[in-house]
Design a protein around this motif. Structure first.
Motif, PDB file in Angstrom:
ATOM      1  N   LYS A  22      35.844  39.232  35.251  1.00 25.87           N
ATOM      2  CA  LYS A  22      37.027  38.805  36.002  1.00 25.87           C
ATOM      3  C   LYS A  22      37.229  39.790  37.151  1.00 25.87           C
ATOM      4  O   LYS A  22      36.962  40.987  37.001  1.00 25.87           O
ATOM      5  N   SER A  46      41.590  36.160  43.393  1.00 26.25           N
ATOM      6  CA  SER A  46      41.056  36.416  42.055  1.00 26.25           C
ATOM      7  C   SER A  46      40.045  35.338  41.681  1.00 26.25           C
ATOM      8  O   SER A  46      39.984  34.276  42.293  1.00 26.25           O
ATOM      9  N   TYR A  55      32.521  37.102  30.472  1.00 24.98           N
ATOM     10  CA  TYR A  55      32.904  36.918  31.871  1.00 24.98           C
ATOM     11  C   TYR A  55      33.164  38.249  32.576  1.00 24.98           C
ATOM     12  O   TYR A  55      33.555  39.232  31.936  1.00 24.98           O
ATOM     13  N   LYS A  81      36.596  34.501  38.439  1.00 23.54           N
ATOM     14  CA  LYS A  81      35.766  35.007  37.348  1.00 23.54           C
ATOM     15  C   LYS A  81      34.432  34.277  37.379  1.00 23.54           C
ATOM     16  O   LYS A  81      34.307  33.175  37.941  1.00 23.54           O
TER      17      LYS A  81
END
Length: 302
Positions: free
Chosen positions: A15, A28, A13, A30
């Motif tokens: 992020k 935020s 991932y 991901k």
């Protein structure tokens, strides 16, 4: 408002977060790390930056990355699960795409910097961070700066040779004998029963239920970790030794390592040696990458 775009690039991932200068996350998310090469990767980062550029006055981009990162040139050496990021001026390419000043740092170093800035090593001048996972990595931090070494391999604790066979030294390294992966493989080998999927959590569950093999392997695991930590304490003599990686969340792991460390003391080896768990989990790399960006010494030089 003024903010910073922060990326944590992982093998599975990416992020990301928009953060203020205190490391508070304002936004935020991901997404899966692209497998289709460098161009798609750069387009992905550019798209995320553009997504937030209208709502925030972005001051720059901070990146946590695997590999041997040269913070001055922006190049990533070494190897990782993302082959296309290596051998290119990643910081320069990201800046070219986004128009924003970019700073990039190794992920283990970012985790260590986060702990010194706001975490378990706050107020500590000299400490080491040992990250235990598939292998063993880490960082040496002195006065809030990473001790990188002549070949950018400072903190690569996992390469230490811990025992025989010396004819095949990689099979005797700390990573090979004392990582979480090593623990799982040892349980598999001793059981030799064709078990299905076995991971670290399952090993701890079995040990907690009284499985003698899992318990024996865990005891050996703690002992091997303690021996490496003992060596690092006497070689580097840091003020603090922090343990990171997913396994560090378990209080029984920290207790098990400290129990073995206490047992290594004698009339000659009198130093009190004790480890602590890192404070930050999944956000450590993001926080450390931001700290690196905010530190003027951390910005790559064109």
């Amino acid at each position: 408002m003024k903010a910073y775009m922060v990326f944590d690039i992982g093998g599975t991932y990416i992020k990301y977060a928009v953060m203020d200068e205190t490391a508070k996350k304002l936004k935020s998310g991901k997404l899966m790390t692209p497998k289709d090469g460098l161009e798609i990767f750069l387009q992905t980062l550019q798209r995320i930056v553009e997504q937030y550029s209208d709502d925030f006055d972005l001051q720059g981009i901070a990146v946590s990355s695997p590999g041997s990162v040269n913070v001055k040139t922006g190049f990533i050496g070494g190897a990782s699960a993302i082959p296309y990021i290596h051998g290119v001026n990643m910081a320069g390419l990201i800046k070219e795409r986004t128009g924003l000043q970019t700073a990039i740092e190794n992920d283990a170093n970012c985790a260590a910097l986060a702990e010194g800035w706001l975490g378990a090593a706050k107020g500590t001048d000299y400490y080491i961070c040992i990250v235990i996972g598939t292998g063993i990595g880490g960082s040496i931090v002195l006065n809030q700066s990473i001790l990188r070494g002549a070949s950018l391999h400072g903190g690569e604790f996992g390469y230490m040779i811990m025992g025989a066979p010396f004819q095949e030294p990689l099979q005797g390294t700390w990573s090979f004998v004392a990582s979480t992966n090593a623990l799982v493989e040892e349980v598999k080998k001793r059981k030799s029963s064709g078990r299905g999927k076995l991971d670290g959590e399952e090993v701890f569950r079995l040990a907690g239920e009284g499985d003698s093999i899992a318990q024996e392997c865990l005891a050996e695991f703690y002992k091997r970790l303690a021996i490496g930590i003992y060596n690092l304490k006497y070689a580097l003599d840091p003020e603090k030794i922090l343990i990171g990686g997913g396994i560090s969340k378990r209080q029984d792991v920290i207790a098990g390592i400290n129990r073995e460390l206490k047992g290594l003391r004698n009339e000659i080896s009198t130093l009190p040696i004790e480890v602590e768990a890192c404070q930050f989990g999944n956000d450590a790399n993001l926080i450390g990458a931001l700290f690196h960006f905010l530190n003027d010494k951390g910005r790559f030089q064109e």
